[in-house]
Design an enzyme around this catalytic site. Structure first.
Site, PDB file in Angstrom:
ATOM      1  N   TYR A  29       0.831  -1.201   0.000  1.00  0.00           N
ATOM      2  CA  TYR A  29       0.000   0.000   0.000  1.00  0.00           C
ATOM      3  C   TYR A  29       0.868   1.254   0.000  1.00  0.00           C
ATOM      4  O   TYR A  29       0.616   2.198  -0.760  1.00  0.00           O
ATOM      5  CB  TYR A  29      -0.906  -0.026   1.231  1.00  0.00           C
ATOM      6  CG  TYR A  29      -1.943   1.071   1.254  1.00  0.00           C
ATOM      7  CD1 TYR A  29      -3.004   1.070   0.351  1.00  0.00           C
ATOM      8  CD2 TYR A  29      -1.868   2.113   2.177  1.00  0.00           C
ATOM      9  CE1 TYR A  29      -3.962   2.067   0.371  1.00  0.00           C
ATOM     10  CE2 TYR A  29      -2.819   3.113   2.206  1.00  0.00           C
ATOM     11  CZ  TYR A  29      -3.866   3.085   1.306  1.00  0.00           C
ATOM     12  OH  TYR A  29      -4.805   4.080   1.321  1.00  0.00           O
ATOM     13  N   LYS A  33       1.035   4.178  -3.038  1.00  0.00           N
ATOM     14  CA  LYS A  33       0.733   5.594  -2.809  1.00  0.00           C
ATOM     15  C   LYS A  33       1.945   6.475  -3.084  1.00  0.00           C
ATOM     16  O   LYS A  33       1.809   7.593  -3.604  1.00  0.00           O
ATOM     17  CB  LYS A  33       0.233   5.801  -1.373  1.00  0.00           C
ATOM     18  CG  LYS A  33      -1.135   5.172  -1.114  1.00  0.00           C
ATOM     19  CD  LYS A  33      -2.200   5.711  -2.074  1.00  0.00           C
ATOM     20  CE  LYS A  33      -3.574   5.166  -1.760  1.00  0.00           C
ATOM     21  NZ  LYS A  33      -4.607   5.640  -2.714  1.00  0.00           N
TER      22      LYS A  33
END
Length: 208
Positions: A29, A33
């Protein structure tokens, strides 16, 4: 792209705090990002000559139904929210409306000379110490939320009672050593801090 160039459009990507502030247990994750934020800046350079703006918003913890979806109880959700409020300079967590307002602003003509920016919507949380990082990954979350103090305090008190007085060391060093050897890898860094604080307050003063 032709339509965006013709209309001098605007792109607003959705990042989050972990794009610039990584956390253990969220490797994929965080990488996605961080990549999204770099993509935002690179596209701003490439599309700028066409009059297309590219920005991103980066919210911190936001009040949504995510935790409920993950099976976290309402009382634990409130506990997390209250804890984060105390660690956010503006004294509250972000709302969906906060994020929506930022997106609307960046997409509007009020931001017509803004491009390549990552707008943080976090109440100043990104300005605080990394030690305030509350999230340790979805798999570890129940261990972060659950209060282990009573059991751990009992265990540590029992442990200290059988410690050889002739090998006495600084109590805090013994606490740190015990917690690290017993709970390392099963609880989060946040839980370690909470455990230490509880033991310092409730166990060490009673040691002789």
């Amino acid at each position: 792209m032709p339509f965006l160039a013709k209309t001098r459009g605007s792109i607003v990507n959705i990042s989050c705090q972990y794009g610039s502030r990584p956390a253990a247990g969220l490797l994929s994750y965080c990488m996605s990002k961080a990549g999204l934020e770099c993509l935002t800046r690179a596209l701003a350079l490439e599309l700028g000559p066409f009059g297309v703006r590219v920005n991103a918003v980066s919210p911190s913890f936001t009040e949504t139904n995510l935790l409920y979806y993950r099976g976290v109880s309402e009382s634990d959700v409130k506990s997390i929210s209250e804890r984060l409020k105390k660690k956010t300079p503006l004294g509250r967590v972000s709302t969906v409306q906060d994020v929506a307002n930022a997106i609307i602003f960046l997409a509007s003509n009020y931001a017509r000379h803004i491009t390549g920016q990552i707008l943080k919507i976090d109440g100043g949380r990104s300005l605080t110490s990394s030690g305030y990082n509350h999230w340790q990954g979805t798999l570890r979350m129940p261990l972060v939320i659950e209060s282990p103090k009573p059991t751990i305090i009992k265990n540590i008190s029992s442990y200290f009672k059988v410690t050889d007085p002739e090998k006495e060391t600084d109590p805090r060093e013994r606490v740190n050593s015990y917690i690290k050897s017993t709970y390392f890898g099963t609880t989060s860094r946040f839980a370690h801090v909470a455990i230490k604080e509880a033991v310092y307050d409730e166990v060490i003063p009673n040691l002789h």
